[in-house]
Write a protein that holds these residues in place. Structure first.
Motif, PDB file in Angstrom:
ATOM      1  N   GLN A 278       3.077   5.710  -2.778  1.00  0.00           N
ATOM      2  CA  GLN A 278       4.065   6.621  -3.408  1.00  0.00           C
ATOM      3  C   GLN A 278       4.216   6.662  -5.024  1.00  0.00           C
ATOM      4  N   ASP A 279       3.879   5.626  -5.842  1.00  0.00           N
ATOM      5  CA  ASP A 279       3.785   5.730  -7.248  1.00  0.00           C
ATOM      6  C   ASP A 279       2.645   6.588  -7.651  1.00  0.00           C
ATOM      7  N   ILE A 280       1.466   6.560  -6.826  1.00  0.00           N
ATOM      8  CA  ILE A 280       0.404   7.518  -7.319  1.00  0.00           C
ATOM      9  C   ILE A 280       0.976   8.888  -7.145  1.00  0.00           C
TER      10      ILE A 280
ATOM     11  N   ILE B 113       0.900  -1.284   0.072  1.00  0.00           N
ATOM     12  CA  ILE B 113      -0.044   0.019   0.104  1.00  0.00           C
ATOM     13  C   ILE B 113       1.026   1.128   0.075  1.00  0.00           C
ATOM     14  N   ASP B 114       2.054   1.185   0.879  1.00  0.00           N
ATOM     15  CA  ASP B 114       2.618   2.492   0.790  1.00  0.00           C
ATOM     16  C   ASP B 114       3.645   2.580  -0.253  1.00  0.00           C
ATOM     17  N   SER B 115       4.092   1.611  -1.060  1.00  0.00           N
ATOM     18  CA  SER B 115       4.616   1.776  -2.315  1.00  0.00           C
ATOM     19  C   SER B 115       3.574   2.079  -3.312  1.00  0.00           C
TER      20      SER B 115
ATOM     21  N   GLU C 198       4.148  10.129  -7.056  1.00  0.00           N
ATOM     22  CA  GLU C 198       4.975  10.397  -8.100  1.00  0.00           C
ATOM     23  C   GLU C 198       4.277  10.552  -9.483  1.00  0.00           C
ATOM     24  N   GLN C 199       3.325   9.900  -9.853  1.00  0.00           N
ATOM     25  CA  GLN C 199       2.651   9.986 -11.117  1.00  0.00           C
ATOM     26  C   GLN C 199       1.788  11.380 -11.160  1.00  0.00           C
ATOM     27  N   GLN C 200       1.352  11.649 -10.023  1.00  0.00           N
ATOM     28  CA  GLN C 200       0.717  12.997 -10.061  1.00  0.00           C
ATOM     29  C   GLN C 200       1.759  14.217 -10.186  1.00  0.00           C
ATOM     30  N   GLU C 201       2.807  14.085  -9.618  1.00  0.00           N
ATOM     31  CA  GLU C 201       3.887  15.156  -9.805  1.00  0.00           C
ATOM     32  C   GLU C 201       4.209  15.082 -11.510  1.00  0.00           C
ATOM     33  N   VAL C 202       4.372  13.965 -12.085  1.00  0.00           N
ATOM     34  CA  VAL C 202       4.577  13.760 -13.411  1.00  0.00           C
ATOM     35  C   VAL C 202       3.568  14.498 -14.220  1.00  0.00           C
ATOM     36  N   ALA C 203       2.293  14.323 -13.847  1.00  0.00           N
ATOM     37  CA  ALA C 203       1.380  14.798 -14.533  1.00  0.00           C
ATOM     38  C   ALA C 203       1.217  16.245 -14.399  1.00  0.00           C
ATOM     39  N   GLN C 204       1.284  16.871 -13.296  1.00  0.00           N
ATOM     40  CA  GLN C 204       1.537  18.046 -13.149  1.00  0.00           C
ATOM     41  C   GLN C 204       2.642  18.886 -13.841  1.00  0.00           C
TER      42      GLN C 204
END
Length: 220
Positions: free
Chosen positions: A133-135, A128-130, A137-143
């Motif tokens: 973290q992936d979510i 769940i923690d991993s 990171e993907q949100q930051e990439v999308a931003q």
């Protein structure tokens, strides 16, 4: 005695010794309540009848009147006892109903707790923690992608704003010069010197003096 017969004998004994369920006890108490309520109605009617009998005989048949009043008193005592019994039964029934409700609530809460536990057994906290973290990171990439898309594109060229302003002033000056040329240009400055200012001293006209002398002579 065989083992099978012993088993069934023990089973039948345990079933007999088993206490009633809350629902069975509540049902029995309700039946008792109804029976006592009917007994109440009967005693109330008998009390009214004995009272009417005592009034009927009155002083005419004092013995019959006293017997009717005695029966009336006895029925009133029974009625008071039944009232107390019904109150006790109502209290016991309400306690059983509350206990039964609490039992059902606890049972359902335990059932829900088991369901939650079963759902959580298939979850790994590390996974769940991993995943979180992936979510993130993907949100930051999308931003970052959104910011890059919305940023004005200059095709890699940068201009000096001071140079652009200087070029704009030159263009405005050229346009002003062209307008002056189309209007015939500025008037030329005269080469000859301007006439000097006349003297401030006034010249006396001789003829004016003569006229003034003649006017004075006529007046005298």
């Amino acid at each position: 005695m065989s083992k099978i017969s012993k088993f069934f004998k023990v089973g039948s004994t345990s079933s007999k010794n088993r206490g009633p369920t809350p629902q069975e006890a509540i049902h029995k108490l309700r039946e008792t309540e109804e029976m006592l309520t009917k007994k109440q109605e009967y005693l109330e009617n008998r009390i009214q009848q004995e009272l009417a009998t005592a009034k009927k005989h009155g002083t005419k048949n004092k013995r019959a009147a006293l017997q009717a009043l005695k029966r009336k008193k006895r029925f009133e005592q029974q009625l008071a006892q039944i009232d107390g019994t019904i109150s006790t039964i109502e209290f016991q029934r309400e306690a059983l109903e509350n206990a039964n409700t609490n039992t059902e609530v606890l049972k359902n809460m335990g059932y829900a707790a088991k369901a939650i536990k079963g759902a959580h057994e298939n979850m790994d906290l590390d996974k769940i923690d991993s995943l979180m973290q992936d979510i993130t990171e993907q949100q930051e990439v999308a931003q970052e992608i959104s910011d890059a898309i919305s940023r004005p594109v200059g095709f890699g060229e940068e201009y000096d704003e001071d140079e652009l302003l200087a070029e704009l002033e030159e263009l405005e000056q050229e346009e002003l010069d062209q307008n002056l040329v189309s209007m015939g240009g500025l008037p030329s400055v005269p080469s000859a010197s301007l006439p000097s200012r006349p003297a401030s001293k006034k010249k006396v006209d001789v003829n004016d003096d003569l006229d003034m002398e003649q006017l004075a002579a006529w007046a005298t």
